[in-house]
Design a protein around this motif. Structure first.
Motif, short mmCIF file in Angstrom:
data_model
loop_
_atom_site.label_atom_id
_atom_site.label_comp_id
_atom_site.label_asym_id
_atom_site.label_seq_id
_atom_site.Cartn_x
_atom_site.Cartn_y
_atom_site.Cartn_z
N TYR A 141 0.83 -1.21 0.00
CA TYR A 141 0.00 0.00 0.00
C TYR A 141 0.86 1.25 0.00
O TYR A 141 0.54 2.24 -0.65
CB TYR A 141 -0.96 -0.02 1.18
N GLU A 142 1.96 1.18 0.73
CA GLU A 142 2.90 2.29 0.70
C GLU A 142 3.45 2.49 -0.71
O GLU A 142 3.58 3.62 -1.18
CB GLU A 142 4.05 2.04 1.69
N LYS A 143 3.74 1.40 -1.38
CA LYS A 143 4.27 1.48 -2.75
C LYS A 143 3.23 2.06 -3.70
O LYS A 143 3.54 2.89 -4.56
CB LYS A 143 4.72 0.10 -3.22
N SER A 159 -2.17 13.47 5.46
CA SER A 159 -1.47 14.06 6.61
C SER A 159 -1.76 13.32 7.92
O SER A 159 -1.08 13.53 8.91
CB SER A 159 -1.82 15.53 6.76
N GLU A 160 -2.73 12.40 7.91
CA GLU A 160 -3.05 11.62 9.11
C GLU A 160 -2.21 10.36 9.24
O GLU A 160 -2.28 9.66 10.24
CB GLU A 160 -4.54 11.26 9.10
N ILE A 161 -1.41 10.07 8.22
CA ILE A 161 -0.55 8.88 8.26
C ILE A 161 0.62 9.16 9.19
O ILE A 161 1.15 10.28 9.23
CB ILE A 161 -0.05 8.54 6.84
N SER A 162 1.05 8.14 9.90
CA SER A 162 2.17 8.31 10.84
C SER A 162 3.43 8.74 10.08
O SER A 162 3.60 8.45 8.90
CB SER A 162 2.43 7.02 11.61
N ILE A 163 4.30 9.43 10.79
CA ILE A 163 5.51 9.98 10.20
C ILE A 163 6.39 8.87 9.61
O ILE A 163 6.94 9.03 8.52
CB ILE A 163 6.31 10.79 11.25
N SER A 164 6.52 7.76 10.29
CA SER A 164 7.38 6.68 9.79
C SER A 164 6.87 6.11 8.46
O SER A 164 7.65 5.84 7.55
CB SER A 164 7.51 5.56 10.82
N ARG A 168 8.65 6.53 4.61
CA ARG A 168 8.92 5.44 3.66
C ARG A 168 8.29 5.74 2.30
O ARG A 168 8.89 5.45 1.26
CB ARG A 168 8.42 4.11 4.21
N ILE A 169 7.08 6.28 2.31
CA ILE A 169 6.41 6.63 1.04
C ILE A 169 7.21 7.69 0.30
O ILE A 169 7.47 7.55 -0.90
CB ILE A 169 4.96 7.13 1.31
N LEU A 170 7.63 8.73 0.99
CA LEU A 170 8.40 9.81 0.36
C LEU A 170 9.78 9.34 -0.10
O LEU A 170 10.25 9.73 -1.16
CB LEU A 170 8.52 11.00 1.31
N PHE A 171 10.40 8.50 0.70
CA PHE A 171 11.71 7.96 0.32
C PHE A 171 11.59 7.13 -0.95
O PHE A 171 12.40 7.27 -1.87
CB PHE A 171 12.28 7.10 1.46
N GLU A 172 10.57 6.28 -1.02
CA GLU A 172 10.33 5.46 -2.22
C GLU A 172 10.06 6.36 -3.43
O GLU A 172 10.60 6.13 -4.51
CB GLU A 172 9.14 4.53 -1.98
N TYR A 173 9.24 7.37 -3.24
CA TYR A 173 8.92 8.30 -4.33
C TYR A 173 10.18 9.01 -4.81
O TYR A 173 10.47 9.06 -6.00
CB TYR A 173 7.87 9.31 -3.86
N HIS A 174 10.94 9.54 -3.86
CA HIS A 174 12.12 10.33 -4.21
C HIS A 174 13.22 9.48 -4.85
O HIS A 174 14.03 9.99 -5.62
CB HIS A 174 12.66 11.06 -2.98
N SER A 175 13.26 8.20 -4.56
CA SER A 175 14.29 7.34 -5.16
C SER A 175 14.04 7.11 -6.65
O SER A 175 14.95 6.74 -7.38
CB SER A 175 14.37 5.99 -4.44
N SER A 176 12.81 7.37 -7.12
CA SER A 176 12.52 7.16 -8.53
C SER A 176 12.14 8.44 -9.27
O SER A 176 12.18 8.48 -10.50
CB SER A 176 11.40 6.13 -8.71
#
Length: 188
Positions: A141-143, A159-164, A168-176
């Motif tokens: 789901y994060e992916k 914005s209601e999703i936990s920071i951790s 992970r979502i932003l890290f995955e996005y930014h890696s591609s």
């Protein structure tokens, strides 16, 4: 030369039972163990404990405490492995995906993840919001959200999703991909 095609239509017999404790009642679901041995790596590697009377707990006790699986999800999961018609819906796909991963049934994992990807707008974010506890496998789901982040940043629920999880979502996005203005605005 005359030839006549023939096919064996004998069906495998239900030989074992999954049990699942739902609302204090131990329900039994008949299965064809031979089909599970073919489809499931967990069964093929004999990692499944079979009790006397051919009873198999659907989930281990610690795992079962975290879930309330529906009869529909369990039956469609069994139907898929038993090579009968099985149906995916927004109401059962998450539970079936979980069972597919639990029993290591790659073809079913693929089909459920395809369904989730096709219906990500209705499923991914609400599921993450509901299942933010550590025992739930959120990676698919994060992916999905990461792959479609431009669509999700406009949804206030993100914005209601936990920071951790958000990290992970932003890290995955930014890696591609490069961060665009919409995503940067969301972050600030």
């Amino acid at each position: 030369m005359n030839q006549k095609p023939i096919r064996n239509h004998d069906d495998a017999m239900d030989s074992h039972y999954f049990t699942y404790n739902k609302n204090g009642e131990n329900k039994k679901y008949p299965i064809k163990i031979d089909f599970f041995r073919i489809s499931s790596k967990k069964f093929a590697q004999n990692q499944v404990k079979i009790k006397p009377n051919n009873i198999i707990n659907l989930l281990e006790e610690e795992t079962a405490e975290n879930f309330d699986l529906s009869d529909d999800s369990i039956q469609n999961f069994i139907n898929y492995v038993d090579r009968q018609d099985a149906f995916l819906s927004n109401n059962n796909v998450i539970e079936i995906n979980y069972l597919a991963k639990y029993y290591e049934i790659n073809s079913l994992i693929q089909k459920t993840e395809e369904y989730i990807q096709e219906h990500h707008q209705e499923l991914a974010l609400p599921l993450l919001l509901i299942n933010q506890k550590e025992s739930f496998d959120r990676s698919s789901y994060e992916k999905v959200i990461s792959n479609n982040l431009e669509e999700y940043v406009e949804n206030e629920s993100l914005s209601e999703i936990s920071i951790s999880i958000l990290y992970r979502i932003l890290f995955e996005y930014h890696s591609s991909k490069e961060m665009n203005n919409k995503i940067l605005d969301f972050l600030f």
